[in-house]
Scaffold this active site. Sequence first.
Site, PDB file in Angstrom:
ATOM      1  N   ASP A   1       1.106   5.012   2.559  1.00 13.28           N
ATOM      2  CA  ASP A   1       1.233   6.026   2.321  1.00 13.28           C
ATOM      3  C   ASP A   1       0.738   6.801   2.257  1.00 13.28           C
ATOM      4  O   ASP A   1      -0.183   7.624   1.281  1.00 13.28           O
ATOM      5  CB  ASP A   1       1.986   5.859   1.440  1.00 13.28           C
ATOM      6  CG  ASP A   1       0.828   5.180  -0.080  1.00 13.28           C
ATOM      7  OD1 ASP A   1       0.275   4.548   0.112  1.00 13.28           O
ATOM      8  OD2 ASP A   1       1.400   4.858  -1.436  1.00 13.28           O
ATOM      9  N   GLU A   2      -1.173   6.569   2.687  1.00 11.97           N
ATOM     10  CA  GLU A   2      -1.987   7.904   2.853  1.00 11.97           C
ATOM     11  C   GLU A   2      -2.511   7.395   4.685  1.00 11.97           C
ATOM     12  O   GLU A   2      -2.049   6.433   5.422  1.00 11.97           O
ATOM     13  CB  GLU A   2      -3.254   6.830   2.280  1.00 11.97           C
ATOM     14  CG  GLU A   2      -3.367   6.505   0.715  1.00 11.97           C
ATOM     15  CD  GLU A   2      -4.281   5.450   0.368  1.00 11.97           C
ATOM     16  OE1 GLU A   2      -5.306   6.077  -0.657  1.00 11.97           O
ATOM     17  OE2 GLU A   2      -4.790   4.865   0.323  1.00 11.97           O
TER      18      GLU A   2
END
Length: 402
Positions: free
Chosen positions: A105-106
Amino acid sequence: MRCPILLADMNSFYASVHQAMEPRLKGKPVIVGGDPARRHGIVLAASVEAKACGVKTGMTVREAAALCPQGIFLKPRHSHYINFSARIIRIMKDFSPLVEPFSIDEAFMDVSGCGLLFGSSLEIAVKLKARIKNEVGVLCSVGVGPNKLLAKMAAGMQKPDGLTLLDFPDVPVKIWPLPVRELFGVGSRLEKRLRDLNIHTIGDLARYPLQVLKQKFGLVGHILHLSASGIDYSPVDPCSLERVRSIGHQITLPRDYWGYNEIKVVILELCEIVCRRVRLGGYAGRTVSLTLKDTDFLWLSRARTMNYPTASADEVYRVAVQLLHQHWPPWKPVRMVGVSLAGLVKNRAEQLDLFGEAERARRLHAACDRIKDRFGEHSILRAVSLTPAGVLRERGGEAKHG
């Protein structure tokens, strides 16, 4: 461009994916993790609405249910999260080829040289946030800085849906007053050692004598000192994930596991998963690592290197169990187990086997792999997965990849 590095951090990612896929969940307190029916396990993600009720990642599902009785509890679906993550990376690559996934998610992005096409780094950040929201359906916070460290810390300063720029002049004002635990790379154990030196804030660390830090922590002490001043020389590396250094898997257990017999069941399940992924990549590995966390989430990690590379779950399991017996007392409960295999090489040569055991094992692995390729990862399991200590059958294999 003075601050060309962006870090896009998806907000409440797992929960947001479910809300994006099912419109009825938008605006509802969504809680992902554990077994919703039995109310056990831990929270992997909570939507903004669930967080407003006090639900936090890492707490038990039972605790979350008490705080948010109206919460909608969902099992994790990692295949969906991977798909959404890939879509977000594709959007980022529309702005710059220099995109480095940091986690599911990054991702970092270097927009140096992109100004004529897309504007300043802040303008690019605004456009990126809008595209991710409109095309994928999730919100993200974006940090902008002169390097990856400050971009990472900036992204965490305004959630959800934030946009923050941190430049070098901001470090003494915005970074130094923060607790030292807030510095990227400082975990609970390192925080305790720093506190023993009377280092409580990032500013304390920046002002601490470098020579003493190097004496206490070696190279890590030098890196900590640089980080506390906002200095980070690491580039955005689009190929970072292509250089596979290790393959691992870990599971947070639904309850405390006591005694070697229970823990060994989970270790064997993890060895099966890890070695399956190692074989799929065409690798074999030599270094086995075992990671364990207790109920306070204090962790221990130990590794051992074998004489030859392998992709056999049985061989990896044998080493992992040796590490368990040598480094973890039998009376101590376990809440998380992780296994990884490093020292990976392309599996072109087999160890000389005078009795044919390795060849029989290779054929067995190949047959099991073919079954899983055709019918799914959990179409065939070890018998121990059917015991009360087994976790894969119930979870459907939803655990964290390393």
